[in-house]
Design an enzyme around this catalytic site. Structure first.
Site, PDB file in Angstrom:
ATOM      1  N   LEU A 181      22.199  44.630   4.528  1.00 58.69           N
ATOM      2  CA  LEU A 181      21.078  45.260   5.237  1.00 58.69           C
ATOM      3  C   LEU A 181      20.482  46.384   4.398  1.00 58.69           C
ATOM      4  O   LEU A 181      20.363  47.523   4.843  1.00 58.69           O
ATOM      5  CB  LEU A 181      21.519  45.758   6.624  1.00 58.69           C
ATOM      6  CG  LEU A 181      20.391  45.777   7.652  1.00 58.69           C
ATOM      7  CD1 LEU A 181      19.917  44.366   8.002  1.00 58.69           C
ATOM      8  CD2 LEU A 181      20.826  46.497   8.929  1.00 58.69           C
ATOM      9  N   ILE A 187      15.727  44.661   1.567  1.00 54.49           N
ATOM     10  CA  ILE A 187      15.283  43.283   1.840  1.00 54.49           C
ATOM     11  C   ILE A 187      15.822  42.816   3.190  1.00 54.49           C
ATOM     12  O   ILE A 187      15.086  42.260   4.012  1.00 54.49           O
ATOM     13  CB  ILE A 187      15.711  42.335   0.698  1.00 54.49           C
ATOM     14  CG1 ILE A 187      15.031  42.758  -0.612  1.00 54.49           C
ATOM     15  CG2 ILE A 187      15.355  40.881   1.039  1.00 54.49           C
ATOM     16  CD1 ILE A 187      15.534  42.036  -1.857  1.00 54.49           C
ATOM     17  N   ARG A 229      21.087  36.459  -5.095  1.00 53.41           N
ATOM     18  CA  ARG A 229      21.524  36.015  -6.416  1.00 53.41           C
ATOM     19  C   ARG A 229      22.409  34.791  -6.240  1.00 53.41           C
ATOM     20  O   ARG A 229      23.203  34.742  -5.301  1.00 53.41           O
ATOM     21  CB  ARG A 229      22.365  37.087  -7.114  1.00 53.41           C
ATOM     22  CG  ARG A 229      21.608  38.170  -7.813  1.00 53.41           C
ATOM     23  CD  ARG A 229      20.934  37.690  -9.096  1.00 53.41           C
ATOM     24  NE  ARG A 229      20.262  38.779  -9.768  1.00 53.41           N
ATOM     25  CZ  ARG A 229      19.034  39.213  -9.468  1.00 53.41           C
ATOM     26  NH1 ARG A 229      18.342  38.638  -8.527  1.00 53.41           N
ATOM     27  NH2 ARG A 229      18.498  40.220 -10.129  1.00 53.41           N
ATOM     28  N   ASP A 273      16.506  30.245  -3.173  1.00 53.61           N
ATOM     29  CA  ASP A 273      15.633  30.791  -4.220  1.00 53.61           C
ATOM     30  C   ASP A 273      16.418  31.101  -5.489  1.00 53.61           C
ATOM     31  O   ASP A 273      15.834  31.348  -6.532  1.00 53.61           O
ATOM     32  CB  ASP A 273      14.978  32.085  -3.695  1.00 53.61           C
ATOM     33  CG  ASP A 273      14.021  32.716  -4.690  1.00 53.61           C
ATOM     34  OD1 ASP A 273      13.246  31.973  -5.331  1.00 53.61           O
ATOM     35  OD2 ASP A 273      14.037  33.956  -4.849  1.00 53.61           O
ATOM     36  N   GLU A 302      20.437  29.369 -13.590  1.00 54.77           N
ATOM     37  CA  GLU A 302      18.971  29.320 -13.617  1.00 54.77           C
ATOM     38  C   GLU A 302      18.498  29.348 -15.064  1.00 54.77           C
ATOM     39  O   GLU A 302      19.077  30.082 -15.869  1.00 54.77           O
ATOM     40  CB  GLU A 302      18.401  30.539 -12.894  1.00 54.77           C
ATOM     41  CG  GLU A 302      18.785  30.598 -11.434  1.00 54.77           C
ATOM     42  CD  GLU A 302      18.336  31.898 -10.777  1.00 54.77           C
ATOM     43  OE1 GLU A 302      17.602  32.675 -11.410  1.00 54.77           O
ATOM     44  OE2 GLU A 302      18.723  32.141  -9.640  1.00 54.77           O
ATOM     45  N   HIS A 339      13.552  31.006  -8.100  1.00 56.73           N
ATOM     46  CA  HIS A 339      13.792  32.458  -8.211  1.00 56.73           C
ATOM     47  C   HIS A 339      12.461  33.194  -8.331  1.00 56.73           C
ATOM     48  O   HIS A 339      12.136  33.765  -9.375  1.00 56.73           O
ATOM     49  CB  HIS A 339      14.706  32.799  -9.398  1.00 56.73           C
ATOM     50  CG  HIS A 339      15.207  34.223  -9.344  1.00 56.73           C
ATOM     51  ND1 HIS A 339      16.375  34.629  -9.925  1.00 56.73           N
ATOM     52  CD2 HIS A 339      14.697  35.343  -8.763  1.00 56.73           C
ATOM     53  CE1 HIS A 339      16.567  35.921  -9.723  1.00 56.73           C
ATOM     54  NE2 HIS A 339      15.541  36.378  -9.014  1.00 56.73           N
TER      55      HIS A 339
HETATM   56  C1  8YV Z   1      12.760  39.183 -10.641  1.00 50.97           C
HETATM   57  C2  8YV Z   1      14.802  39.928  -9.255  1.00 50.97           C
HETATM   58  O1  8YV Z   1      13.026  37.853 -10.887  1.00 50.97           O
HETATM   59  O2  8YV Z   1      14.344  42.131  -8.622  1.00 50.97           O
HETATM   60  C3  8YV Z   1      15.194  41.314  -8.922  1.00 50.97           C
HETATM   61  O3  8YV Z   1      16.395  41.614  -8.962  1.00 50.97           O
HETATM   62  O4  8YV Z   1      15.626  39.097  -9.415  1.00 50.97           O
HETATM   63  C4  8YV Z   1      13.355  39.551  -9.337  1.00 50.97           C
HETATM   64  O5  8YV Z   1      12.541  40.425  -8.688  1.00 50.97           O
HETATM   65  C5  8YV Z   1      12.994  39.940 -11.881  1.00 50.97           C
HETATM   66  O6  8YV Z   1      13.496  41.186 -11.744  1.00 50.97           O
HETATM   67  C6  8YV Z   1      11.729  39.955 -12.705  1.00 50.97           C
HETATM   68  O7  8YV Z   1      11.726  40.901 -13.659  1.00 50.97           O
END
Ligand code: 8YV
Length: 332
Positions: free
Chosen positions: A171, A174, A251, A275, A280, A298
């Site tokens: 929490l 996001i 992640r 996502d 990846e 992602h």
């Molecule tokens: C981006 C992310 O892919 O903020 C993160 O941790 O995984 C994503 O927002 C990345 O940081 C792009 O630079």
């Protein structure tokens, strides 16, 4: 001995006096507009273009005062240890799992990231993935394209989205943005985190398996690190069950991927919207064969608005550091 860097005209001619702009090592290319914006204030050394990165760093080592990186490539101890006059590290992204924060702490070097400004976009995607898998968007689209709608009439009924019991794992910015959106869908919200948050009306679970057992839609927004790696594992999928839906916008490393694939292949959970993945962008090919997943590359923060705000926050953290003001979003 250090070379004196001389100011240059746009066509590269030296104009004699030393360039006063602080020097930054950029590890990966930012958007061109952001490179141009930063180049007005800083000399940017483009590590990603160097054929021999170690030699490139060594040649500039004593002059580099900041690292500009991102949440995907991060930085490792050997890079910061090669830079004796490093003062600050700014990462574009919220995630910190690729940042060697221990190494930075050892050297007393502050690190910033870009939390908050991307939360709404990632939360939008979490809700979109959940609606998409529950209302069968892929199947519905295929139903029309294949001509089945005109041949057979109406499509089979699908489950309802609103009014669900939703479990949010994590929490933070996001997770809170997801909860806010889901309140509009009459959801009953429970969450798992390291501690209860006294300022929210949602039900706290101190155990992820208990949360998964309680909910019928589990959305993962946890930050990734050693304590959360593979925390979403076989027992979680087991209790989420055949009517349970799973969404991950955090992640890949947070999920034990083989049990997730087994659960999806054998319909021991209903569907998933994903996502993020372990490998990846070359994700496990087993995902591609599944028709009960919606895959996203992602790209939760991949809106023009979020990416602009993230890079502006990198700029603002650098500006704060070099003008002696407190950093806006320090991680350590
Ligand atoms: C981006 C992310 O892919 O903020 C993160 O941790 O995984 C994503 O927002 C990345 O940081 C792009 O630079």
């Amino acid at each position: 001995m250090d070379t004196v860097v001389e100011a240059q005209t746009p066509n590269g001619q030296n104009v004699g006096s030393p360039d006063p702009r602080p020097e930054i090592l950029m590890v990966r290319p930012y958007a061109q507009w952001a490179i141009d914006m930063l180049a007005a204030t800083y000399q940017i050394h483009r590590l990603w273009e160097a054929p021999d990165p170690a030699a490139f760093v060594a040649e500039r080592a004593s002059r580099v005062r900041a690292i500009a990186t991102d949440a995907i490539i991060g930085f490792k101890a050997d890079l910061i240890d090669a830079l004796p006059n490093l003062e600050v590290i700014c990462s574009n992204g919220a995630g910190t799992d690729s940042l060697d924060l221990e190494a930075a702490k050892r050297r007393g070097i502050p690190v910033t990231n870009t939390p908050g400004v991307l939360a709404g976009d990632v939360a939008d995607l979490a809700v979109a993935l959940a609606i998409s898998v529950i209302r069968r968007m892929r199947a519905a689209d295929a139903y029309i394209r294949s001509g089945e709608w005109s041949r057979h009439g109406t499509m089979e009924f699908v489950p309802r989205f609103f009014g669900r019991r939703v479990g949010i794992a994590g929490l933070g910015h996001i997770g809170r943005a997801v909860a806010k959106r889901l309140s509009g869908f009459d959801a009953e919200i429970g969450y798992f985190d390291i501690a209860a948050r006294p300022d929210v009306p949602y039900t706290f679970f101190d155990n992820l398996v208990a949360l998964a057992n309680w909910c019928n839609l589990l959305i993962v927004t946890l930050s990734s690190g050693p304590s959360t790696q593979k925390i979403v594992n076989a027992p979680v999928f087991e209790v989420l069950g055949p009517d349970g839906y799973f969404v991950n916008v955090s992640r890949g490393f947070i999920v034990d991927e083989p049990p997730l694939l087994d659960a999806l292949e054998n319909h021991r959970i209903a569907r998933a919207g994903l996502d993020v993945f372990w490998n990846e962008p070359k994700i496990d090919a087993r995902f591609l064969a599944l028709d009960n997943v919606v895959l996203y590359p992602h790209h939760g923060s991949g809106t023009a608005e979020a990416r602009k705000a993230m890079l502006e926050l990198v700029r603002d953290n650098l500006a704060a550091h070099f003008s002696g003001r407190p950093l806006l979003t320090p991680v350590v």
